[in-house]
Motif scaffolding. Sequence first.
Motif, mmCIF file in Angstrom:
data_model
loop_
_atom_site.group_PDB
_atom_site.id
_atom_site.type_symbol
_atom_site.label_atom_id
_atom_site.label_comp_id
_atom_site.label_asym_id
_atom_site.label_seq_id
_atom_site.Cartn_x
_atom_site.Cartn_y
_atom_site.Cartn_z
ATOM 1 N N THR A 214 0.870 -1.103 -0.134
ATOM 2 C CA THR A 214 -0.074 0.095 -0.075
ATOM 3 C C THR A 214 0.924 1.397 -0.152
ATOM 4 O OG1 THR A 214 -0.239 -0.099 2.556
ATOM 5 C CG2 THR A 214 -1.956 -1.069 1.108
ATOM 6 N N GLY A 215 0.295 2.353 -0.538
ATOM 7 C CA GLY A 215 1.087 3.646 -0.601
ATOM 8 C C GLY A 215 0.604 4.357 -1.261
ATOM 9 N N THR A 216 1.541 5.359 -1.963
ATOM 10 C CA THR A 216 1.093 6.566 -2.778
ATOM 11 C C THR A 216 2.055 6.713 -4.111
ATOM 12 O OG1 THR A 216 0.504 7.726 -0.781
ATOM 13 C CG2 THR A 216 0.812 9.095 -2.694
ATOM 14 N N MET A 217 1.424 6.824 -5.131
ATOM 15 C CA MET A 217 2.420 7.113 -6.325
ATOM 16 C C MET A 217 2.054 8.433 -7.043
ATOM 17 S SD MET A 217 1.915 3.347 -8.239
ATOM 18 C CE MET A 217 3.316 3.617 -9.346
ATOM 19 N N ALA A 218 2.678 8.793 -7.890
ATOM 20 C CA ALA A 218 2.495 10.321 -8.317
ATOM 21 C C ALA A 218 2.669 10.275 -9.832
ATOM 22 C CB ALA A 218 3.240 11.405 -7.900
#
Length: 323
Positions: A214-218
């Motif tokens: 899980t996490g964040t991408m941009a």
Amino acid sequence: MEPVNIGVLGASTFALEQTAPAIHAARGARLAALATSSAAKAEPFTAFAPDLVVHLDYDAMLADPAIEAVYVPLPNHLHVEWTLKALEAGKHVLTEKPIAMAAPEIDALIEARDRTGLFASEAYMIVHHPQWQRVRALLDEGAIGTLRHVDSVFSFDLRDPGNIRNRPETGGGSIPDIGVYTYGSARWAARSEPVALSSRIRRENGVDVWAQVTGTMAGASGEFSYCALTSTRLYPRQEVTFQGEDGMIRVTAPFNAGLAGEAQVHVTQGDTLRIERFPAVRQYVLEFESLVATLRAGADFPWTLEDARGTQAMIDLVRAGEV
């Protein structure tokens, strides 16, 4: 136009069942040689390619002047070594994924590619499939508005302890074997990179068999949340969903198109669902036809060593982010 004579380095089951027949079927390509330490392993290959030259030594095939390009389907831990050897022998080379075990290893491949002027890349076949090219185009045109979330699942059940995917010494595990798809497809389609990731990983006998990320991408339109699950101990499943502010894209059979079902792209915009279907597309054939177009016509190959390095760097982050 002269065909591209391609040699296969290693008589793997995957090469026998998938990629060698694809080379044989690809326009402009010729399955010209196979290198294997066992003459018996060559027999099923020569059954559909009777003119195949069999070398009982890997170096002998690299020394064969008739071979222009080499395809490397060896176990993961051997990819960097034999990619470099192929380049130094003057051959173009396409190597199975993951092409390395850590991102810095790919720097040596990039250096050798640039120094020799030869083609080298990772055999990341999904980017050649019109299904994924369509997904990327839809995201580029803002079909679902601003992208806010991506979730990806790839699982199958493989408990054979002798299989290379279950052996740490051959670079096994669900993360390198199929995480390369769940992570790389999001990077490529959404033109994005990870910002922060955390992972929960379960291991057996030194290899990961279950990994939740899980996490964040941009990407170009900003940050979005990301969730991925890979496992070699679950019932088979594969699906990717891109969720935006104005709609959603669901990708069916995203990685094993045809084998895991029909490749489809489900586009939901408001109350409207549109299903785009891609039946009978042979993505491995398209991959080798793309190689031919690159070598013969100077076409851009849609997956570079730099792309492979980015996905491997994401794999490295997943491992480093274990909680």
